[in-house]
Design a protein around this motif. Structure first.
Motif, mmCIF file in Angstrom:
data_model
loop_
_atom_site.group_PDB
_atom_site.id
_atom_site.type_symbol
_atom_site.label_atom_id
_atom_site.label_comp_id
_atom_site.label_asym_id
_atom_site.label_seq_id
_atom_site.Cartn_x
_atom_site.Cartn_y
_atom_site.Cartn_z
ATOM 1 N N TYR A 1 39.385 24.902 11.703
ATOM 2 C CA TYR A 1 40.701 25.529 11.665
ATOM 3 C C TYR A 1 40.747 26.746 12.582
ATOM 4 O O TYR A 1 41.706 26.928 13.340
ATOM 5 C CB TYR A 1 41.059 25.938 10.226
ATOM 6 N N LEU A 2 39.704 27.565 12.529
ATOM 7 C CA LEU A 2 39.647 28.749 13.391
ATOM 8 C C LEU A 2 39.616 28.351 14.866
ATOM 9 O O LEU A 2 40.268 28.982 15.701
ATOM 10 C CB LEU A 2 38.444 29.618 13.028
ATOM 11 N N MET A 3 38.876 27.293 15.169
ATOM 12 C CA MET A 3 38.836 26.788 16.543
ATOM 13 C C MET A 3 40.224 26.297 16.956
ATOM 14 O O MET A 3 40.685 26.573 18.069
ATOM 15 C CB MET A 3 37.827 25.646 16.654
ATOM 16 N N TYR A 4 40.880 25.589 16.068
ATOM 17 C CA TYR A 4 42.226 25.088 16.341
ATOM 18 C C TYR A 4 43.168 26.248 16.662
ATOM 19 O O TYR A 4 43.911 26.202 17.655
ATOM 20 C CB TYR A 4 42.732 24.291 15.130
ATOM 21 N N LYS A 5 43.164 27.287 15.821
ATOM 22 C CA LYS A 5 44.034 28.448 16.032
ATOM 23 C C LYS A 5 43.717 29.134 17.366
ATOM 24 O O LYS A 5 44.612 29.547 18.091
ATOM 25 C CB LYS A 5 43.889 29.447 14.878
ATOM 26 N N TYR A 6 42.426 29.236 17.681
ATOM 27 C CA TYR A 6 41.990 29.879 18.920
ATOM 28 C C TYR A 6 42.493 29.108 20.150
ATOM 29 O O TYR A 6 43.057 29.685 21.077
ATOM 30 C CB TYR A 6 40.464 29.981 18.933
ATOM 31 N N ILE A 7 42.318 27.790 20.127
ATOM 32 C CA ILE A 7 42.737 26.968 21.265
ATOM 33 C C ILE A 7 44.257 26.916 21.369
ATOM 34 O O ILE A 7 44.818 26.955 22.465
ATOM 35 C CB ILE A 7 42.140 25.542 21.159
ATOM 36 N N LYS A 8 44.921 26.844 20.245
ATOM 37 C CA LYS A 8 46.383 26.759 20.207
ATOM 38 C C LYS A 8 47.044 27.969 20.867
ATOM 39 O O LYS A 8 48.127 27.854 21.430
ATOM 40 C CB LYS A 8 46.829 26.633 18.747
ATOM 41 N N LYS A 9 46.385 29.121 20.832
ATOM 42 C CA LYS A 9 46.936 30.348 21.422
ATOM 43 C C LYS A 9 46.868 30.345 22.956
ATOM 44 O O LYS A 9 47.563 31.111 23.602
ATOM 45 C CB LYS A 9 46.170 31.577 20.914
ATOM 46 N N LYS A 10 46.038 29.489 23.503
ATOM 47 C CA LYS A 10 45.844 29.470 24.953
ATOM 48 C C LYS A 10 47.026 28.809 25.656
ATOM 49 O O LYS A 10 47.764 28.016 25.070
ATOM 50 C CB LYS A 10 44.555 28.723 25.303
ATOM 51 N N ASP A 11 47.140 29.105 26.935
ATOM 52 C CA ASP A 11 48.156 28.482 27.782
ATOM 53 C C ASP A 11 47.842 26.985 27.891
ATOM 54 O O ASP A 11 46.773 26.615 28.391
ATOM 55 C CB ASP A 11 48.135 29.139 29.161
ATOM 56 N N PRO A 12 48.758 26.101 27.452
ATOM 57 C CA PRO A 12 48.506 24.655 27.493
ATOM 58 C C PRO A 12 48.163 24.129 28.887
ATOM 59 O O PRO A 12 47.437 23.150 29.027
ATOM 60 C CB PRO A 12 49.813 24.035 26.985
ATOM 61 N N GLU A 13 48.668 24.780 29.914
ATOM 62 C CA GLU A 13 48.397 24.355 31.293
ATOM 63 C C GLU A 13 46.951 24.614 31.716
ATOM 64 O O GLU A 13 46.452 23.999 32.652
ATOM 65 C CB GLU A 13 49.346 25.084 32.257
ATOM 66 N N LYS A 14 46.283 25.526 31.022
ATOM 67 C CA LYS A 14 44.924 25.910 31.410
ATOM 68 C C LYS A 14 43.844 25.299 30.519
ATOM 69 O O LYS A 14 42.668 25.617 30.665
ATOM 70 C CB LYS A 14 44.797 27.436 31.394
ATOM 71 N N LEU A 15 44.239 24.412 29.625
ATOM 72 C CA LEU A 15 43.269 23.804 28.716
ATOM 73 C C LEU A 15 42.466 22.713 29.420
ATOM 74 O O LEU A 15 43.009 21.918 30.191
ATOM 75 C CB LEU A 15 43.983 23.198 27.503
ATOM 76 N N ASP A 16 41.159 22.672 29.128
ATOM 77 C CA ASP A 16 40.333 21.585 29.656
ATOM 78 C C ASP A 16 40.521 20.346 28.773
ATOM 79 O O ASP A 16 41.177 20.397 27.735
ATOM 80 C CB ASP A 16 38.861 22.003 29.743
ATOM 81 N N ASN A 17 39.950 19.224 29.196
ATOM 82 C CA ASN A 17 40.126 17.965 28.468
ATOM 83 C C ASN A 17 39.581 18.034 27.049
ATOM 84 O O ASN A 17 40.148 17.436 26.135
ATOM 85 C CB ASN A 17 39.484 16.804 29.226
ATOM 86 N N ASP A 18 38.462 18.748 26.860
ATOM 87 C CA ASP A 18 37.897 18.905 25.519
ATOM 88 C C ASP A 18 38.885 19.597 24.594
ATOM 89 O O ASP A 18 39.098 19.172 23.458
ATOM 90 C CB ASP A 18 36.606 19.731 25.565
#
Length: 177
Positions: A130-147
């Motif tokens: 859940y914490l990982m989900y919240k952390y990734i969710k805050k990032k810019d969707p355009e800058k997310l890697d495939n993982d």
């Protein structure tokens, strides 16, 4: 007794699945980490270790790492099993985190894709996810890697990415003299 042994530690069953596939394909002996002692490992010339990845650490791997000085003349194949895709840079990070410098030059290292079943996760593992989900969710969707994208897409779902074809290079390597 076979000359090849497959040793594994699996928390949710994906590493065990790969270990059994490898053992069957090679007619190798197979043990959980708690079923085999380092002295017994020394009697094999080929050791294949399968363990799940948790926060970048290979589950149960200290069995091999702590006894490496006695196993260094064996063919050692390590299969780290994780739910996400791993690019070459991430694989190097896993090697750096889990292997000694001596091991990096001698051990054969593979990363196999496992899976996740959120219903089976421990409370702590669910919290960490859940914490990982919240952390990734805050990032810019355009800058997310495939993982990261894959993590968001599968969060809370049951996914099994295991693939029997993924063990082919391990089987071929184990069969080489």
């Amino acid at each position: 007794m076979s000359d090849i042994v497959v040793v594994y530690k699996s928390k949710y069953g994906y590493s065990e699945k790969y270990a059994k596939w490898i053992s069957d394909a090679l007619s190798a002996d197979i043990f959980r980490t708690n079923q085999i002692k380092p002295d017994k490992l020394k009697s094999y010339s080929n050791i294949i270790y399968c363990g799940g990845l948790y926060a970048g650490n290979i589950l149960g791997f200290p069995l091999i790492k702590k006894n490496y000085s006695e196993l260094r003349n064996k063919k050692l194949i390590i299969a780290a099993v994780g739910a996400t895709l791993k690019n070459d840079e991430a694989k190097e990070e896993l090697k750096n985190k889990n292997l000694t410098d001596e091991m990096k030059n001698k051990v054969h290292f593979f990363v196999l894709r496992g899976g996740l079943d959120y219903k089976k996760l421990t409370a702590l593992d669910r919290l960490l996810m859940y914490l990982m989900y919240k952390y990734i969710k805050k990032k810019d969707p355009e800058k997310l890697d495939n993982d990261s994208k894959g993590f968001l897409e599968t969060y809370g779902k049951t996914v099994d990415f295991t693939d029997k074809k993924a063990i082919v290079p391990i089987i071929e390597l184990a069969k080489k003299q």
